[in-house]
Scaffold this motif. Structure first.
Motif, mmCIF file in Angstrom:
data_model
loop_
_atom_site.group_PDB
_atom_site.id
_atom_site.type_symbol
_atom_site.label_atom_id
_atom_site.label_comp_id
_atom_site.label_asym_id
_atom_site.label_seq_id
_atom_site.Cartn_x
_atom_site.Cartn_y
_atom_site.Cartn_z
ATOM 1 N N ARG A 181 0.809 -1.222 0.000
ATOM 2 C CA ARG A 181 0.000 0.000 0.000
ATOM 3 C C ARG A 181 0.844 1.276 0.000
ATOM 4 N NH1 ARG A 181 -5.490 -0.840 1.478
ATOM 5 N NH2 ARG A 181 -5.908 -3.083 1.555
ATOM 6 N N SER A 198 -0.398 3.636 -3.262
ATOM 7 C CA SER A 198 -1.177 4.789 -2.823
ATOM 8 C C SER A 198 -0.513 6.091 -3.247
ATOM 9 C CB SER A 198 -1.382 4.758 -1.303
ATOM 10 O OG SER A 198 -0.146 4.845 -0.620
ATOM 11 N N ARG A 202 -7.546 12.106 -0.577
ATOM 12 C CA ARG A 202 -6.342 11.308 -0.394
ATOM 13 C C ARG A 202 -5.939 11.180 1.088
ATOM 14 N NH1 ARG A 202 -6.390 7.659 -3.232
ATOM 15 N NH2 ARG A 202 -4.239 7.237 -2.609
ATOM 16 N N ALA A 230 -7.872 8.289 2.245
ATOM 17 C CA ALA A 230 -7.248 7.061 1.754
ATOM 18 C C ALA A 230 -6.033 6.712 2.600
ATOM 19 C CB ALA A 230 -6.846 7.228 0.290
ATOM 20 N N ASN A 258 -5.415 3.247 4.773
ATOM 21 C CA ASN A 258 -4.234 2.401 4.604
ATOM 22 C C ASN A 258 -3.475 2.247 5.915
ATOM 23 O OD1 ASN A 258 -4.494 1.745 1.862
ATOM 24 N ND2 ASN A 258 -3.577 3.680 1.226
#
Length: 404
Positions: free
Chosen positions: A308, A312, A344, A347, A351
């Motif tokens: 990730r 990402s 983001r 996100a 993660n």
């Protein structure tokens, strides 16, 4: 669906977007901007490209799609996709998973390929796009006003000041200069245990299509070993090792060779690269400060189990690049860039949560977590339902912008 690319306005300004850092995230951001007709300048502190080691190896389909869109489809073409994931506890195989591609895309679900090779491919595309990298430019300061962003770099010939309409900070984990200049925190945790990473070249037969994860093998008791196949008969081996692990002593004593032999037997091999890492989980307070956007590891760090990190970071770059292109084209005002942070940062937090759960299973931090881990692994030997709780890393997938 990716937004349409705006045409460059008739009075295209020479003012570029400044991309700080020429790693794969910075390379991607620059290519995406150039693909949309936005002038871009990349700076990097290194004297030249240092193509050393595999580093980030597992790239997910949506990232491959981004690279394909900027003309770097070789990453998917050259990469290797393993089709079987085997998970072991001590000397017993807990389960084996066959990965079936539903065929929804001409691109594979992911590929394994060394970051060095990915960077080489992206460098070639940058050259074809007319985007140069200014090497030996170490960022030492950054400021902004209503006209844009000014970045001060230390160079072999003295300080230089560069001006652009916006800046994408892709300086990685050690790019604290930008975070400090913007007054941003980078809170999180670090794990005491370290991880030894070796790339070896060997003929391991069927292992070339398998990912193998070992919990508590007798040859690394109480810790883990992960084995990933890569192109050109290279295998990436990760050992969890104690905090005081000494790689030089391991090599000179012959213990490193013994570690490898416990896995591959007497087959001939060569070490292509090795290194030792500590893993961190950290997320910056904000990923947008005015005209400056923090991208990739400069904004968030996660353990690599589940791949990730770079994945990402590339998705950060795509989100940032088209929005800056829209602002420069006059299709949106500057405040539109706030959606980059909204999307983001969420996100990044997801993660961080997922990888933190994985690390708590892999590296228990207290007696309760250790008991949970042992209980789950012991139950998984005979109980199929318990196997779903075995956490060796959830493979990266795109983040759904449900709150955008």
């Amino acid at each position: 669906m990716r937004p349409p690319a705006p045409r460059p306005p008739a009075d295209t300004s020479a003012e570029p977007v400044l991309v700080l850092g020429a790693g794969p995230v910075g390379q991607t951001a620059a290519l995406l901007l150039a693909r949309r007709g936005v002038p871009v300048r990349i700076v990097d502190s290194r004297p030249e490209r240092d193509a050393i080691g595999s580093k980030a190896i597992c790239q997910q389909r949506d990232v491959l799609d981004v690279w394909d869109w900027v003309g770097a489809g070789e990453v998917a073409a050259e990469g290797l996709t393993w089709d079987t994931a085997r998970t072991f506890y001590r000397d017993s195989e807990l389960f084996s998973v066959r990965l079936a591609d539903p065929g929804a895309s001409p691109l594979p679900p992911f590929v394994n390929i060394s970051q060095s090779r990915t960077e080489e491919i992206l460098d070639r595309r940058l050259a074809e796009a007319g985007v140069a990298v200014s090497w030996d430019h170490t960022v030492i300061g950054i400021e902004q006003d209503g006209t844009g962003v000014t970045v001060t770099c230390d160079t072999p010939t003295g300080p230089v000041r560069l001006h652009g309409t916006h800046a994408l900070s892709c300086l990685g984990a050690h790019g604290g200069v930008v975070r400090r200049a913007l007054g941003l925190g980078f809170e999180g945790t670090s794990f005491e245990d370290r991880f030894l990473i070796c790339d070896i070249r060997a003929d391991l037969g069927d292992w070339a299509r398998e990912r193998r994860f070992y919990f508590d093998p007798e040859w690394n008791p109480g810790r883990q070993v992960l084995i990933h196949p890569c192109p050109d008969s290279v295998f990436r081996i990760d050992w969890q090792v104690p905090a005081d692990f000494d790689l030089e002593a391991e090599e000179t004593s012959g213990r490193l060779d013994a570690r490898i032999r416990r896995i591959i037997g007497e087959k001939p091999y060569e070490i292509v690269w090795h290194s030792v890492y500590r893993f961190h989980t950290r997320v910056v307070d904000r990923m947008r400060a005015g005209r400056i956007l923090l991208v990739g590891d400069n904004a968030h760090l996660v353990a690599p189990f589940g791949a990730r990190g770079l994945n990402s970071g590339v998705q950060d770059a795509e989100n940032a690049a088209w929005k800056i292109a829209y602002v420069r084209a006059g299709w949106a005002d500057e405040e539109f860039l706030e959606t980059y942070h909204t999307e983001r940062h969420a996100a990044a937090l997801e993660n961080a949560e997922i990888t933190s759960a994985t690390m708590r299973f892999l590296v228990p931090q207290d007696e309760a977590e250790h008991t949970t881990r042992v209980t789950v692994l012991e139950q998984a030997l005979t109980d199929e339902a318990a196997r779903a709780r075995v956490d060796s890393g959830r493979l990266a997938e795109p983040f759904w912008y449900v709150d955008s």
